[in-house]
Write a protein that holds these residues in place. Structure first.
Motif, PDB file in Angstrom:
ATOM      1  N   UNK A 245      23.065  86.844 -17.836  1.00 44.81           N
ATOM      2  CA  UNK A 245      24.157  86.907 -18.922  1.00 44.81           C
ATOM      3  C   UNK A 245      23.447  88.084 -19.969  1.00 44.81           C
ATOM      4  N   UNK A 246      22.802  88.803 -19.393  1.00 38.95           N
ATOM      5  CA  UNK A 246      22.264  90.058 -20.081  1.00 38.95           C
ATOM      6  C   UNK A 246      22.698  91.358 -19.514  1.00 38.95           C
ATOM      7  N   UNK A 247      23.431  91.920 -20.230  1.00 36.33           N
ATOM      8  CA  UNK A 247      24.071  93.060 -19.702  1.00 36.33           C
ATOM      9  C   UNK A 247      23.882  94.740 -20.201  1.00 36.33           C
TER      10      UNK A 247
ATOM     11  N   UNK B 169      19.732 100.123  -8.659  1.00 34.06           N
ATOM     12  CA  UNK B 169      20.968 100.655  -9.387  1.00 34.06           C
ATOM     13  C   UNK B 169      21.561  99.497 -10.170  1.00 34.06           C
ATOM     14  N   UNK B 170      22.459  99.914 -11.098  1.00 33.90           N
ATOM     15  CA  UNK B 170      23.113  99.136 -12.088  1.00 33.90           C
ATOM     16  C   UNK B 170      24.365  98.329 -10.962  1.00 33.90           C
ATOM     17  N   UNK B 171      24.364  97.119 -11.101  1.00 29.38           N
ATOM     18  CA  UNK B 171      25.631  96.607 -10.712  1.00 29.38           C
ATOM     19  C   UNK B 171      26.924  96.696 -11.728  1.00 29.38           C
ATOM     20  N   UNK B 172      27.998  96.446 -11.337  1.00 33.35           N
ATOM     21  CA  UNK B 172      29.139  96.659 -12.456  1.00 33.35           C
ATOM     22  C   UNK B 172      29.020  95.658 -13.483  1.00 33.35           C
ATOM     23  N   UNK B 173      28.799  96.276 -14.734  1.00 33.32           N
ATOM     24  CA  UNK B 173      28.965  95.392 -15.794  1.00 33.32           C
ATOM     25  C   UNK B 173      27.583  95.688 -16.607  1.00 33.32           C
ATOM     26  N   UNK B 174      26.550  96.274 -16.070  1.00 36.37           N
ATOM     27  CA  UNK B 174      25.334  96.211 -16.627  1.00 36.37           C
ATOM     28  C   UNK B 174      24.739  97.545 -16.713  1.00 36.37           C
ATOM     29  N   UNK B 175      23.808  97.835 -17.809  1.00 39.06           N
ATOM     30  CA  UNK B 175      23.106  99.011 -18.143  1.00 39.06           C
ATOM     31  C   UNK B 175      24.014 100.190 -18.523  1.00 39.06           C
TER      32      UNK B 175
ATOM     33  N   UNK C  13      27.897  99.093 -18.397  1.00 36.53           N
ATOM     34  CA  UNK C  13      28.395  98.025 -19.358  1.00 36.53           C
ATOM     35  C   UNK C  13      27.957  98.632 -20.841  1.00 36.53           C
ATOM     36  N   UNK C  14      27.487  97.587 -21.650  1.00 33.77           N
ATOM     37  CA  UNK C  14      27.247  96.238 -21.242  1.00 33.77           C
ATOM     38  C   UNK C  14      28.735  95.442 -21.673  1.00 33.77           C
ATOM     39  N   UNK C  15      28.871  94.755 -20.464  1.00 34.27           N
ATOM     40  CA  UNK C  15      30.216  93.605 -20.488  1.00 34.27           C
ATOM     41  C   UNK C  15      29.881  92.391 -21.511  1.00 34.27           C
ATOM     42  N   UNK C  16      30.551  91.946 -22.077  1.00 34.80           N
ATOM     43  CA  UNK C  16      30.599  90.824 -22.793  1.00 34.80           C
ATOM     44  C   UNK C  16      30.558  89.598 -21.795  1.00 34.80           C
ATOM     45  N   UNK C  17      29.634  88.568 -22.016  1.00 29.63           N
ATOM     46  CA  UNK C  17      29.743  87.447 -21.170  1.00 29.63           C
ATOM     47  C   UNK C  17      31.036  86.999 -20.973  1.00 29.63           C
TER      48      UNK C  17
ATOM     49  N   UNK D 110      30.593  86.936  -9.811  1.00 29.73           N
ATOM     50  CA  UNK D 110      29.897  87.983  -8.908  1.00 29.73           C
ATOM     51  C   UNK D 110      29.415  87.782  -7.645  1.00 29.73           C
ATOM     52  N   UNK D 111      29.649  86.394  -7.315  1.00 35.41           N
ATOM     53  CA  UNK D 111      29.037  85.624  -6.172  1.00 35.41           C
ATOM     54  C   UNK D 111      30.084  84.814  -5.465  1.00 35.41           C
TER      55      UNK D 111
END
Length: 349
Positions: A106-108, A155-161, A164-168, A261-262
């Protein structure tokens, strides 16, 4: 009339995972692997895009005392360019390599920076170091692997770094939009991770590849091994369980959010998590979990481990599978665990 409280347990009882190895009517293991992989591919809900050129663009390299750091931007799909970090040990090579997968948490604001020290962006360093202090005994796992002689790609997954950052709280909306489009957020991440394995395998500096990850990154690691023959070995830290044993009141799986995501819609009607990981058998795999991990029940971990051991045993390859529950530890990848993983990688790569 049924209620959600009665309907959910009834549906859960109907999960029998009929395509698992040993249960499936397919008795030839090679045929089973092809069938099971095809079933997973079907439920990714994302078209295959294996012909998209990677077209890598490299940043200016930066040297440390034992390895070179560089940024690399490439096309994992035809829709988006993704920036990552590539670490290469000094020397002639080729080297063993690690495709390194970051967690969710939960940290993007950081993705790849959770595992590789961000030499290129000092504004992220404090956040990255705090994450390393919390989960990794203050270490940057990727840098440690490079010092020990491994090429590392993260690599960054979609929503991170950089993506992103995407909000939780935005994750459910994002996942819903994918479903409305007939696709899947989890499927996109799975496709990208398998493509990243192909890119790393194609580098002249690389000879064999391991997939390594923590938490959601562990899930990504064994999933990529199931989907890609470019992965020669896998180390998965703090993400392996039986689905039914994980689906207990209060678990993240039942809350939405990070589970999207899973979450591959429909796949549990056919295969459990360890069944998917077993598609990579009999290649070497190492699973490490904490006995006090709040995200996974002890019963779920043991159930999954037993399934995995049965598959490797059926291939007369018990020595290639290592499963460990670390007493007294929670959801962490501590220095001793890291050292064990790196030593194991040296032995199998």
């Amino acid at each position: 009339m049924g209620t959600p409280d009665t309907l959910y347990p009834a549906l859960k009882k109907e999960l029998t995972f009929p395509l698992a190895w040993g249960t499936s009517p397919v008795r030839d293991f090679r045929d089973w692997r092809l069938m099971a992989r095809a079933k997973v591919e079907e439920h990714l809900l994302m078209e295959r895009q294996d012909e998209t050129p990677y077209a890598p663009e490299y940043g200016v390299p930066s040297r440390t005392d034992s390895y070179t750091q560089e940024l690399v931007t490439l096309s994992l799909t035809r829709h988006e360019r993704v920036r990552g970090v590539l670490l290469t040990p000094h020397g002639p090579g080729p080297f063993p390599a690690v495709l390194l997968f970051h967690d969710h948490g939960a940290k993007f604001d950081i993705g790849k920076e959770k595992l590789v020290r961000p030499w290129y962006d000092v504004t992220r360093l404090a956040s990255a170091q705090a994450w390393a202090d919390k989960y990794f005994s203050g270490r940057f796992v990727g840098d440690g692997l490079a010092r020990r002689g491994h090429v590392v790609l993260c690599l960054d997954a979609p929503g991170w770094g950089d993506r992103g950052p995407i909000a939780y709280e935005q994750q459910q909306a994002l996942a819903s939009n994918f479903y409305n489009l007939g696709s899947s957020l989890a499927g996109l991440m799975a496709r990208e991770d398998a493509r990243a394995a192909g890119f790393l395998a194609g580098l002249n500096r690389v000879r064999r590849i391991a997939a390594v990850g923590f938490s959601m990154g562990a899930y990504r690691a064994w999933q990529t091994a199931a989907l890609s023959d470019d992965i020669a070995a896998t180390a998965a830290v703090c993400w392996m369980t039986g689905l039914k044993e994980m689906m207990v009141p209060g678990n993240n799986t039942l809350r939405g959010q990070s589970s999207y995501y899973m979450l591959h819609p429909g796949l549990p009607r056919f295969l459990d998590f360890p069944d998917v990981a077993a598609i990579a058998a009999p290649r070497p795999m190492y699973f490490l979990d904490g006995a006090q991990d709040p995200l996974f029940t002890a019963e779920g971990i043991e159930t999954a481990y037993a399934k995995l051991r049965a598959v490797w045993s059926s291939r007369h390859a018990e020595e290639r599978l290592r499963t460990e529950i670390w007493p007294g530890l929670g959801h962490v990848f501590t220095q001793p665990m890291q050292d064990e993983v790196i030593d194991w990688l040296d032995s199998v790569l």
